[in-house]
Every structure is written in structure tokens, then in C-alpha cells.
Design a protein around this motif. Structure first.
Motif, short mmCIF file in Angstrom:
data_model
loop_
_atom_site.label_atom_id
_atom_site.label_comp_id
_atom_site.label_asym_id
_atom_site.label_seq_id
_atom_site.Cartn_x
_atom_site.Cartn_y
_atom_site.Cartn_z
N MET A 139 0.76 -1.11 0.08
CA MET A 139 0.06 -0.05 -0.04
C MET A 139 0.94 1.16 -0.08
SD MET A 139 -3.09 0.85 -0.20
CE MET A 139 -4.27 -0.27 0.24
N GLN A 167 -2.52 0.27 6.08
CA GLN A 167 -1.94 0.91 7.22
C GLN A 167 -2.54 1.51 8.37
OE1 GLN A 167 -1.58 3.35 3.79
NE2 GLN A 167 0.55 2.92 3.14
N ARG A 188 -1.93 -7.85 5.06
CA ARG A 188 -0.79 -7.34 5.82
C ARG A 188 -0.88 -6.06 6.80
NH1 ARG A 188 3.43 -5.26 2.14
NH2 ARG A 188 4.08 -7.65 1.70
N LYS A 191 2.10 -0.03 10.04
CA LYS A 191 1.82 1.22 10.47
C LYS A 191 1.66 2.20 9.38
CE LYS A 191 3.89 0.49 15.30
NZ LYS A 191 4.83 0.90 16.23
N GLY A 192 2.45 2.02 8.17
CA GLY A 192 2.30 3.30 7.24
C GLY A 192 3.66 4.14 7.36
N ALA A 193 4.15 3.99 6.08
CA ALA A 193 5.35 4.69 5.94
C ALA A 193 5.57 5.89 5.16
CB ALA A 193 6.41 3.80 5.26
N SER A 230 5.52 -5.94 11.58
CA SER A 230 5.84 -4.73 12.45
C SER A 230 7.27 -5.15 13.33
CB SER A 230 4.81 -4.31 13.68
OG SER A 230 5.46 -3.46 14.41
N HIS A 231 7.92 -4.19 13.62
CA HIS A 231 9.20 -4.57 14.30
C HIS A 231 9.05 -4.22 15.98
CE1 HIS A 231 10.45 -3.38 10.37
NE2 HIS A 231 10.90 -4.86 10.14
N ASP A 232 8.00 -3.53 16.11
CA ASP A 232 7.37 -3.13 17.59
C ASP A 232 7.51 -4.31 18.36
OD1 ASP A 232 6.47 -1.87 19.82
OD2 ASP A 232 5.51 -0.35 18.60
N GLU A 296 12.12 6.47 9.66
CA GLU A 296 11.48 5.64 10.74
C GLU A 296 12.54 5.52 12.21
OE1 GLU A 296 9.42 2.82 7.61
OE2 GLU A 296 11.06 1.71 8.84
N ARG A 297 14.01 5.61 11.76
CA ARG A 297 14.67 5.62 12.95
C ARG A 297 15.94 6.11 12.68
NH1 ARG A 297 14.75 1.95 16.80
NH2 ARG A 297 16.56 0.78 17.29
P1 FAD Z 1 8.10 1.54 14.64
O1 FAD Z 1 6.85 2.46 15.14
O2 FAD Z 1 9.06 2.14 13.59
O3 FAD Z 1 8.99 1.16 15.67
C1 FAD Z 1 8.47 0.63 16.92
C2 FAD Z 1 9.79 0.04 17.79
O4 FAD Z 1 10.09 -1.27 16.93
C3 FAD Z 1 10.92 0.60 18.05
O5 FAD Z 1 10.67 1.43 19.36
C4 FAD Z 1 11.94 -0.57 18.31
O6 FAD Z 1 11.73 -0.85 19.49
C5 FAD Z 1 11.57 -1.41 17.16
N1 FAD Z 1 12.40 -1.08 16.09
C6 FAD Z 1 11.96 -0.67 14.83
N2 FAD Z 1 12.89 -0.57 13.86
C7 FAD Z 1 13.90 -1.08 14.60
C8 FAD Z 1 15.37 -1.39 14.15
N3 FAD Z 1 15.74 -1.10 12.84
N4 FAD Z 1 16.07 -1.90 14.97
C9 FAD Z 1 15.80 -2.29 16.31
N5 FAD Z 1 14.26 -2.06 16.58
C10 FAD Z 1 13.58 -1.66 15.87
N6 FAD Z 1 4.50 0.64 4.73
C11 FAD Z 1 3.58 0.98 3.90
O7 FAD Z 1 3.00 2.16 3.88
N7 FAD Z 1 2.87 0.00 2.95
C12 FAD Z 1 3.32 -1.11 2.77
O8 FAD Z 1 2.94 -1.90 2.24
C13 FAD Z 1 4.40 -1.52 3.66
N8 FAD Z 1 4.84 -3.15 3.84
C14 FAD Z 1 5.67 -3.43 4.87
C15 FAD Z 1 5.93 -4.86 4.79
C16 FAD Z 1 6.54 -5.46 6.15
C17 FAD Z 1 6.89 -6.70 6.01
C18 FAD Z 1 7.09 -4.53 7.00
C19 FAD Z 1 7.74 -5.10 8.13
C20 FAD Z 1 6.74 -3.14 6.86
C21 FAD Z 1 6.05 -2.54 5.86
N9 FAD Z 1 6.00 -1.36 5.89
C22 FAD Z 1 4.74 -0.72 4.73
C23 FAD Z 1 6.37 -0.22 6.52
C24 FAD Z 1 5.79 0.00 7.76
O9 FAD Z 1 4.48 0.72 7.80
C25 FAD Z 1 6.47 0.84 8.98
O10 FAD Z 1 6.72 2.11 8.30
C26 FAD Z 1 7.62 -0.06 9.45
O11 FAD Z 1 7.43 -1.10 9.52
C27 FAD Z 1 8.08 0.56 10.97
O12 FAD Z 1 6.88 0.48 11.76
P2 FAD Z 1 7.08 -0.62 12.89
O13 FAD Z 1 5.92 -1.14 13.05
O14 FAD Z 1 8.12 -1.61 12.75
O15 FAD Z 1 7.55 0.35 14.20
#
Ligand code: FAD
Length: 311
Positions: A139, A167, A188, A191-193, A230-232, A296-297
């Protein structure tokens, strides 16, 4: 750690759209090494090699060819052909169904010809189904959400396993989750990017996270197949809890994380028996993708800046 402060995020996301910044970054030879932490490489041979390694480690994969924002029919066709070649390669290497593909409709021409993008997407879905695997539509920014969901619905009549990303930062997404939590539906949740206006998107980290959990509850309680992207760590813990509460087995939902982000956590979850799918981008157009990861980071930017200084 944490969500990048808003100011910082918008500056980096602005750089993501700047061709001057792009030329600067791509001209730095050392940036290759930072790039290679998040991107498999430039060609499909790199994609296959990284996929093989991840699958050997017990992980599933979704591959993304970086060709977003295609502005010409020739560009859209090239992106389509790359996916078709990639799917042949995956099938020949017996990497399906462990590996599937993620597709950005913008790479297939959505911005200038929706019908063309849909035809290309349809061919990719047909090839994927022939290869015994699936397609998930990424998305993109909120101006494309309706178009993408409409295309999804049409594609799903012929290829019911086509999935889509939703998202949680968008105010509409809870309703979309409700609509799409039906049998066989692969959703899937992320959160959204992208940088989105207040009128359509929650702006604070807390609101985005609360929306994520509400959406997750809907998907976990529903009849579809939730993909928790999510990596959260808090989101991962809540997903484990909800999957138990709603009695979902380890084959009835999955975790997804990006290549290069929390790799040890990916392996830990896989060892626990969960399906963990790693999103692996490859291709020469890595700039926009890398900038969204940096936005994001802040720690990733520091890492990047250090590498630039020491060149
Ligand atoms: P965040 O809010 O960025 O981070 C929360 C916590 O996660 C942090 O406080 C930390 O503890 C941990 N964390 C995050 N990054 C790291 C790191 N590098 N190292 C260690 N700890 C970390 N976005 C779209 O808009 N469209 C899509 O189609 C899309 N597809 C995706 C597909 C996948 C498989 C994934 C994983 C992400 C996708 N995204 C997509 C991106 C998503 O929207 C987020 O921007 C991105 O995943 C960051 O959000 P988060 O949930 O990981 O947590």
C-alpha cells in the motif's frame, strides 16, 4: 528508540522525493555497504541468493522489486517482466511457496494508467499461481488506497490468494479491516510509511499504535489470514497474546519484518514455531526505500552519516 520525531521524519521523507538528494546519495560509493544492510542487491540473482539464505534459516520471504513511481508504459512493462522473470527463477530454484512477491502498483503504472497496471498485475498473479505462490499488493500513499483496494477486489475474483497491505495510521483502516477479514483474505497490517495529512491519518505515535491494536483485534477475530508486519516489540507481544486468545494456530497468521531489521528477533520467532516472512527488496531504485527506512529510525541516519564521514 522510537518513532522518529515528526519534524525529522518529514525532512527525510522530503529528501526521499528529491532527485538532487538522490543523485548525491547514489554517488557515494560507500553508501553501498549501508544499502546492502536493507536491500538484497540490484539484480534478481542477488534476490535469489538472499532468499535461499533466509529460507535455509527457516524464514519465509516476500520479494519486492524496487521500481516504484514508474512514469512510462515502458517502465511499467519492465517492472512487470522483472516480476515474471523473478517468479520463474523462484520456481526453478524450488523457493516457492516459501517465497512470494510484493508488488507496488505504482511500479506497474497505476499513476498514469490504472487499467494497464491492472493488466500487468493480473499477469504477475497468473505467473505466481503457476509457480505455486502468492502476491501481496503493497500500500502506498493515501491517494492510491481506493484504487488499490478496487484492483485487489477484481484480482481476487480470479486469484483469491492475492493479499494487500493496510496501514494503521490511516483513519479509514479499521473499517477496511472489517470489510476484508473474510475467509482466504490475506491482510498485511503495518503502521504506514508515508507522510500523510492529519485529515486522513493519525499523527501521534500513540494514536497510530492504538489503531494498530484495534485493527489487529479485528483481523485476529475475523476469518482472514492476518500478516502482522511490525518490528515493534509491544506489537509482537500483543499479536502472540491475541493469537492465543482467538485460538489461531501458528499456521493461521504470520509475522512479517523487513530485511535487515531485527534479524535476531526474526530467527527467535521462527524458532518458536511462528511463520516469519522477511520482506526483501532488490533493484537499482533503492533510494526511496532506503529514505523511508531512515525516516523511521534516527539511529539508522547516524549509522549512515558515520559511514559517509569515514569514506
Ligand atoms: P516503529 O513504530 O517504526 O518502531 C517501533 C519499535 O520497533 C521501536 O521503538 C523499536 O523498539 C523497534 N524497532 C523498529 N525498527 C527497529 C530497528 N531497525 N532495530 C531495532 N528495533 C527496531 N508501509 C507501507 O506504507 N506500505 C506497505 O505496503 C508496507 N509494507 C511493509 C511490509 C513489511 C513486512 C513491514 C515490516 C513493513 C512494511 N511497511 C509498509 C512499513 C511500515 O508501515 C512501517 O513504516 C515500518 O514497519 C516501521 O514500523 P514498525 O511497526 O516496525 O514500528
Amino acid at each position: 528508540g522510537g518513532y522518529a520525531p515528526l519534524m525529522f521524519r518529514s525532512v527525510i521523507l522530503a529528501a526521499a522525493g528529491s532527485s538532487r538528494a538522490e543523485r548525491l546519495v547514489q554517488s557515494v560509493p560507500l553508501s553501498r555497504s549501508i544499502v546492502s544492510r536493507f536491500v538484497a542487491g540490484t539484480g534478481s540473482d542477488d534476490a535469489l541468493r538472499v532468499t535461499r539464505e533466509l529460507v535455509a534459516d527457516g524464514l519465509a520471504v516476500t520479494l519486492d522489486y524496487l521500481g516504484e513511481d514508474t512514469t512510462t508504459p515502458a517502465g511499467a512493462e519492465a517492472a512487470r517482466d522483472e516480476y515474471l522473470r523473478l517468479l520463474d527463477g523462484l520456481a526453478a530454484s524450488e523457493l516457492t511457496p516459501a517465497a512470494e512477491v510484493s508488488v507496488k502498483l505504482s511500479a506497474l503504472g497505476q499513476a498514469f494508467d490504472e487499467k494497464l497496471a491492472e493488466e500487468h498485475a493480473r499477469l504477475i498473479c497468473a505467473k505466481a499461481s503457476e509457480a505455486g505462490t502468492t502476491v501481496t499488493l503493497d500500500m502506498e500513499d493515501h491517494t492510491t488506497t481506493d484504487s488499490t483496494l478496487e484492483m485487489l477486489a477484481r484480482l481476487r475474483t480470479d486469484f483469491p490468494t492475492v493479499g494487500v497491505a493496510l496501514q494503521s495510521y490511516l483513519r479509514r483502516t479499521e473499517a477496511d479491516c472489517r470489510e476484508l477479514a473474510t475467509p482466504g483474505s490475506r491482510i498485511r497490517l503495518c503502521k504506514g510509511a508515508y507522510a500523510e495529512p492529519e485529515s486522513v491519518a493519525y499523527q501521534s505515535r500513540l494514536d497510530v499504535d492504538k489503531s494498530y491494536v484495534r485493527c489487529m483485534n479485528i483481523l485476529m477475530a475475523g476469518d482472514g489470514y492476518p500478516m502482522i508486519a511490525s518490528h515493534d516489540p509491544r506489537i509482537v507481544t500483543i499479536a502472540e497474546d491475541r493469537s492465543k486468545w482467538f485460538d489461531r494456530g501458528v499456521d493461521e497468521f504470520e509475522f512479517q519484518m523487513l530485511y535487515g531489521v531485527r534479524p535476531e528477533e526474526q530467527l527467535r520467532l521462527a524458532r518458536e514455531g511462528y511463520t516469519v516472512r522477511v520482506y526483501v527488496p532488490y533493484g537499482t531504485q533503492w533510494y526511496g526505500y532506503l529514505m523511508r527506512r531512515l525516516a523511521e529510525r534516527p539511529a539508522n541516519v547516524a549509522f549512515f552519516a558515520r559511514a559517509l564521514r569515514s569514506r
